[in-house]
Motif scaffolding. Sequence first.
Motif, PDB file in Angstrom:
ATOM      1  N   UNK A 113       0.833  -1.206   0.000  1.00 51.09           N
ATOM      2  CA  UNK A 113       0.000   0.000   0.000  1.00 51.09           C
ATOM      3  C   UNK A 113       0.867   1.254   0.000  1.00 51.09           C
ATOM      4  N   UNK A 114       1.971   1.230   0.753  1.00 48.47           N
ATOM      5  CA  UNK A 114       2.907   2.357   0.775  1.00 48.47           C
ATOM      6  C   UNK A 114       3.435   2.632  -0.631  1.00 48.47           C
ATOM      7  N   UNK A 115       3.866   1.587  -1.316  1.00 48.79           N
ATOM      8  CA  UNK A 115       4.388   1.757  -2.681  1.00 48.79           C
ATOM      9  C   UNK A 115       3.333   2.323  -3.621  1.00 48.79           C
ATOM     10  N   UNK A 116       2.108   1.846  -3.491  1.00 50.86           N
ATOM     11  CA  UNK A 116       1.033   2.353  -4.351  1.00 50.86           C
ATOM     12  C   UNK A 116       0.746   3.832  -4.068  1.00 50.86           C
ATOM     13  N   UNK A 117       0.750   4.181  -2.786  1.00 48.00           N
ATOM     14  CA  UNK A 117       0.519   5.580  -2.437  1.00 48.00           C
ATOM     15  C   UNK A 117       1.662   6.473  -2.925  1.00 48.00           C
ATOM     16  N   UNK A 118       2.902   5.989  -2.813  1.00 47.16           N
ATOM     17  CA  UNK A 118       4.037   6.769  -3.313  1.00 47.16           C
ATOM     18  C   UNK A 118       3.938   6.946  -4.830  1.00 47.16           C
ATOM     19  N   UNK A 119       3.527   5.907  -5.541  1.00 46.78           N
ATOM     20  CA  UNK A 119       3.345   6.028  -6.990  1.00 46.78           C
ATOM     21  C   UNK A 119       2.255   7.050  -7.297  1.00 46.78           C
ATOM     22  N   UNK A 124       0.821  12.417  -9.165  1.00 46.90           N
ATOM     23  CA  UNK A 124       0.223  13.744  -8.966  1.00 46.90           C
ATOM     24  C   UNK A 124       1.269  14.838  -9.185  1.00 46.90           C
ATOM     25  N   UNK A 125       2.468  14.612  -8.703  1.00 45.37           N
ATOM     26  CA  UNK A 125       3.537  15.603  -8.881  1.00 45.37           C
ATOM     27  C   UNK A 125       3.899  15.752 -10.365  1.00 45.37           C
ATOM     28  N   UNK A 126       3.937  14.640 -11.060  1.00 48.85           N
ATOM     29  CA  UNK A 126       4.258  14.699 -12.493  1.00 48.85           C
ATOM     30  C   UNK A 126       3.192  15.489 -13.252  1.00 48.85           C
ATOM     31  N   UNK A 127       1.947  15.320 -12.869  1.00 46.62           N
ATOM     32  CA  UNK A 127       0.852  16.028 -13.532  1.00 46.62           C
ATOM     33  C   UNK A 127       0.725  17.470 -13.048  1.00 46.62           C
ATOM     34  N   UNK A 128       1.433  17.797 -11.960  1.00 44.32           N
ATOM     35  CA  UNK A 128       1.312  19.136 -11.396  1.00 44.32           C
ATOM     36  C   UNK A 128       0.006  19.315 -10.646  1.00 44.32           C
ATOM     37  N   UNK A 129      -0.577  18.229 -10.163  1.00 42.09           N
ATOM     38  CA  UNK A 129      -1.861  18.248  -9.476  1.00 42.09           C
ATOM     39  C   UNK A 129      -1.616  18.356  -7.968  1.00 42.09           C
ATOM     40  N   UNK A 130      -1.503  19.570  -7.483  1.00 38.84           N
ATOM     41  CA  UNK A 130      -1.186  19.781  -6.065  1.00 38.84           C
ATOM     42  C   UNK A 130      -2.327  19.338  -5.147  1.00 38.84           C
ATOM     43  N   UNK A 131      -3.571  19.399  -5.628  1.00 42.33           N
ATOM     44  CA  UNK A 131      -4.699  18.943  -4.803  1.00 42.33           C
ATOM     45  C   UNK A 131      -4.608  17.438  -4.569  1.00 42.33           C
ATOM     46  N   UNK A 132      -4.307  16.665  -5.627  1.00 44.22           N
ATOM     47  CA  UNK A 132      -4.157  15.214  -5.488  1.00 44.22           C
ATOM     48  C   UNK A 132      -2.972  14.899  -4.581  1.00 44.22           C
ATOM     49  N   UNK A 133      -1.909  15.679  -4.726  1.00 42.16           N
ATOM     50  CA  UNK A 133      -0.721  15.500  -3.885  1.00 42.16           C
ATOM     51  C   UNK A 133      -1.085  15.725  -2.413  1.00 42.16           C
TER      52      UNK A 133
END
Length: 147
Positions: A113-119, A124-133
């Motif tokens: 689960x940790x790995x999935x959350x980190x992915x 989110x960071x790659x997309x620039x989606x700060x809300x998702x981050x």
Amino acid sequence: MAAGTAQAWFTIQEASRRSGLSEPTLRYYEQIGLIGPVPRDPSSGHRRYDAAAMSTIESLACLRSAGMRVDGLRRYLQLLTRGREAAAEQRELFTEHADRLSAQLELMQLRLEYLRLKAELWDARERGDSEAEERVLPRIVALTERF
């Protein structure tokens, strides 16, 4: 075996292939007394495993693949020689190992689960989606507190 029935013999390569244990592991198990002594072919000197040895090897391979340590394998074989008399001790051995394995599985689930959350975070960071981050960060922190 009944008279006239041919004995089935297996080479170390065949034993390795059937059990999934490596040849060095089979030699090691023989050396430390988990299997053996293993008869040798008189002409070549190569190991020849009979059906009883293969049954033991396959049981050990199954237990080892489930994470049982050598001391547990040794204990299992010792108890096996006592048959039903050692049933309670066998049950305890397997219950304790199952409990250890269950705890390991739970920890592996947390790590997965940790790995999935980190992915998800890096997506989110790659997309620039700060809300998702911002949504995933507290979930990561909460999860790490469970380790």
